[in-house]
Design a protein around this motif. Structure first.
Motif, PDB file in Angstrom:
ATOM      1  N   TYR A   5      18.666  25.962  31.833  1.00 15.44           N
ATOM      2  CA  TYR A   5      19.422  27.101  31.515  1.00 15.44           C
ATOM      3  C   TYR A   5      19.358  27.843  30.239  1.00 15.44           C
ATOM      4  O   TYR A   5      18.863  26.909  29.341  1.00 15.44           O
ATOM      5  CB  TYR A   5      21.070  26.586  31.595  1.00 15.44           C
ATOM      6  CG  TYR A   5      21.385  26.122  32.927  1.00 15.44           C
ATOM      7  CD1 TYR A   5      21.920  26.692  33.730  1.00 15.44           C
ATOM      8  CD2 TYR A   5      21.346  24.583  33.092  1.00 15.44           C
ATOM      9  CE1 TYR A   5      22.260  26.165  35.246  1.00 15.44           C
ATOM     10  CE2 TYR A   5      21.715  23.891  34.357  1.00 15.44           C
ATOM     11  CZ  TYR A   5      22.205  24.819  35.157  1.00 15.44           C
ATOM     12  OH  TYR A   5      22.454  24.175  36.633  1.00 15.44           O
ATOM     13  N   LYS A  18      21.515  29.545  27.502  1.00 15.79           N
ATOM     14  CA  LYS A  18      22.667  29.931  26.995  1.00 15.79           C
ATOM     15  C   LYS A  18      23.766  30.105  28.185  1.00 15.79           C
ATOM     16  O   LYS A  18      24.468  30.984  28.353  1.00 15.79           O
ATOM     17  CB  LYS A  18      22.693  31.307  26.254  1.00 15.79           C
ATOM     18  CG  LYS A  18      21.784  31.379  24.937  1.00 15.79           C
ATOM     19  CD  LYS A  18      21.879  32.432  24.269  1.00 15.79           C
ATOM     20  CE  LYS A  18      20.732  32.478  23.139  1.00 15.79           C
ATOM     21  NZ  LYS A  18      20.550  33.685  22.413  1.00 15.79           N
ATOM     22  N   ASP A  28      27.373  29.179  29.737  1.00 17.98           N
ATOM     23  CA  ASP A  28      28.636  29.315  29.112  1.00 17.98           C
ATOM     24  C   ASP A  28      29.201  28.317  28.301  1.00 17.98           C
ATOM     25  O   ASP A  28      29.976  28.454  27.122  1.00 17.98           O
ATOM     26  CB  ASP A  28      29.947  29.322  30.266  1.00 17.98           C
ATOM     27  CG  ASP A  28      29.764  30.815  31.054  1.00 17.98           C
ATOM     28  OD1 ASP A  28      29.146  31.582  30.515  1.00 17.98           O
ATOM     29  OD2 ASP A  28      30.279  30.791  31.975  1.00 17.98           O
ATOM     30  N   ASP A  29      28.891  27.028  28.552  1.00 21.21           N
ATOM     31  CA  ASP A  29      29.047  25.892  27.599  1.00 21.21           C
ATOM     32  C   ASP A  29      27.972  25.517  26.691  1.00 21.21           C
ATOM     33  O   ASP A  29      28.168  24.176  26.029  1.00 21.21           O
ATOM     34  CB  ASP A  29      29.505  24.649  28.541  1.00 21.21           C
ATOM     35  CG  ASP A  29      28.435  23.977  29.368  1.00 21.21           C
ATOM     36  OD1 ASP A  29      27.447  24.813  29.646  1.00 21.21           O
ATOM     37  OD2 ASP A  29      28.370  22.813  29.759  1.00 21.21           O
ATOM     38  N   PHE A  30      26.968  26.226  26.587  1.00 25.99           N
ATOM     39  CA  PHE A  30      26.092  25.946  25.273  1.00 25.99           C
ATOM     40  C   PHE A  30      25.292  27.202  24.942  1.00 25.99           C
ATOM     41  O   PHE A  30      24.106  27.742  25.800  1.00 25.99           O
ATOM     42  CB  PHE A  30      24.864  24.845  26.020  1.00 25.99           C
ATOM     43  CG  PHE A  30      24.134  24.367  25.139  1.00 25.99           C
ATOM     44  CD1 PHE A  30      24.334  23.358  24.092  1.00 25.99           C
ATOM     45  CD2 PHE A  30      22.566  24.850  24.894  1.00 25.99           C
ATOM     46  CE1 PHE A  30      23.531  23.195  23.136  1.00 25.99           C
ATOM     47  CE2 PHE A  30      21.768  24.528  23.994  1.00 25.99           C
ATOM     48  CZ  PHE A  30      22.244  23.538  22.889  1.00 25.99           C
ATOM     49  N   SER A  31      25.661  27.795  23.993  1.00 26.26           N
ATOM     50  CA  SER A  31      25.441  29.176  23.475  1.00 26.26           C
ATOM     51  C   SER A  31      24.212  29.110  22.374  1.00 26.26           C
ATOM     52  O   SER A  31      23.739  30.110  21.908  1.00 26.26           O
ATOM     53  CB  SER A  31      26.412  29.924  22.997  1.00 26.26           C
ATOM     54  OG  SER A  31      26.798  29.082  21.863  1.00 26.26           O
ATOM     55  N   ARG A  64      19.503  20.043  32.139  1.00 22.58           N
ATOM     56  CA  ARG A  64      20.293  18.964  32.444  1.00 22.58           C
ATOM     57  C   ARG A  64      19.546  18.438  33.801  1.00 22.58           C
ATOM     58  O   ARG A  64      19.253  18.858  34.641  1.00 22.58           O
ATOM     59  CB  ARG A  64      21.707  19.687  32.855  1.00 22.58           C
ATOM     60  CG  ARG A  64      22.375  20.438  31.755  1.00 22.58           C
ATOM     61  CD  ARG A  64      23.803  20.858  32.198  1.00 22.58           C
ATOM     62  NE  ARG A  64      24.210  21.303  31.014  1.00 22.58           N
ATOM     63  CZ  ARG A  64      25.078  22.472  30.614  1.00 22.58           C
ATOM     64  NH1 ARG A  64      24.900  23.230  31.681  1.00 22.58           N
ATOM     65  NH2 ARG A  64      25.364  22.736  29.814  1.00 22.58           N
ATOM     66  N   THR A  80      17.936  19.625  24.641  1.00 21.97           N
ATOM     67  CA  THR A  80      17.879  21.178  24.445  1.00 21.97           C
ATOM     68  C   THR A  80      16.824  21.404  23.533  1.00 21.97           C
ATOM     69  O   THR A  80      15.986  20.833  23.131  1.00 21.97           O
ATOM     70  CB  THR A  80      19.327  21.298  23.440  1.00 21.97           C
ATOM     71  OG1 THR A  80      19.148  20.235  22.126  1.00 21.97           O
ATOM     72  CG2 THR A  80      20.428  20.671  24.150  1.00 21.97           C
ATOM     73  N   SER A 103      22.494  32.127  34.331  1.00 16.81           N
ATOM     74  CA  SER A 103      21.841  31.425  33.105  1.00 16.81           C
ATOM     75  C   SER A 103      20.918  30.664  33.729  1.00 16.81           C
ATOM     76  O   SER A 103      20.062  29.855  32.792  1.00 16.81           O
ATOM     77  CB  SER A 103      22.839  30.975  32.505  1.00 16.81           C
ATOM     78  OG  SER A 103      23.634  29.777  33.052  1.00 16.81           O
TER      79      SER A 103
END
Length: 83
Positions: free
Chosen positions: A23, A25, A27-30, A36, A49, A76
């Motif tokens: 993904y 950015k 919603d839970d990792f900008s 994942r 990451t 995303s």
């Protein structure tokens, strides 16, 4: 995070497949890209990451196959890798 462990990447529960979803950015990792690990359709707590897509792709274990993003996927999602 440096990558997925051998057990995380390759150990299977029954007939499930391993999927790594990348993904950009969400919603839970900008902060950038996140990959994942899923065991079949079940998400796991395992993730790596990176600042760039290339840095994330370098962390994908050998033997995984790239699946491009489908237009119906969440915005995303960049791509998925299956084993």
């Amino acid at each position: 995070m440096t990558g997925f462990s051998h057990e995380d990447a390759y150990a299977r529960n029954g007939n499930t497949i391993k999927v790594i979803a990348i993904y950009n950015k969400p919603d839970d990792f900008s902060a950038g890209y996140i990959a994942r690990l899923f065991d079949g359709i079940e998400p796991t707590a395992k993730a790596v990451t990176g600042k760039t897509l290339e840095s994330i792709r370098e962390k994908i274990p050998k033997g995984y196959t790239r699946i491009p993003r489908d237009e119906r996927d969440v915005g995303s999602l960049v791509e998925s890798w299956i084993y």
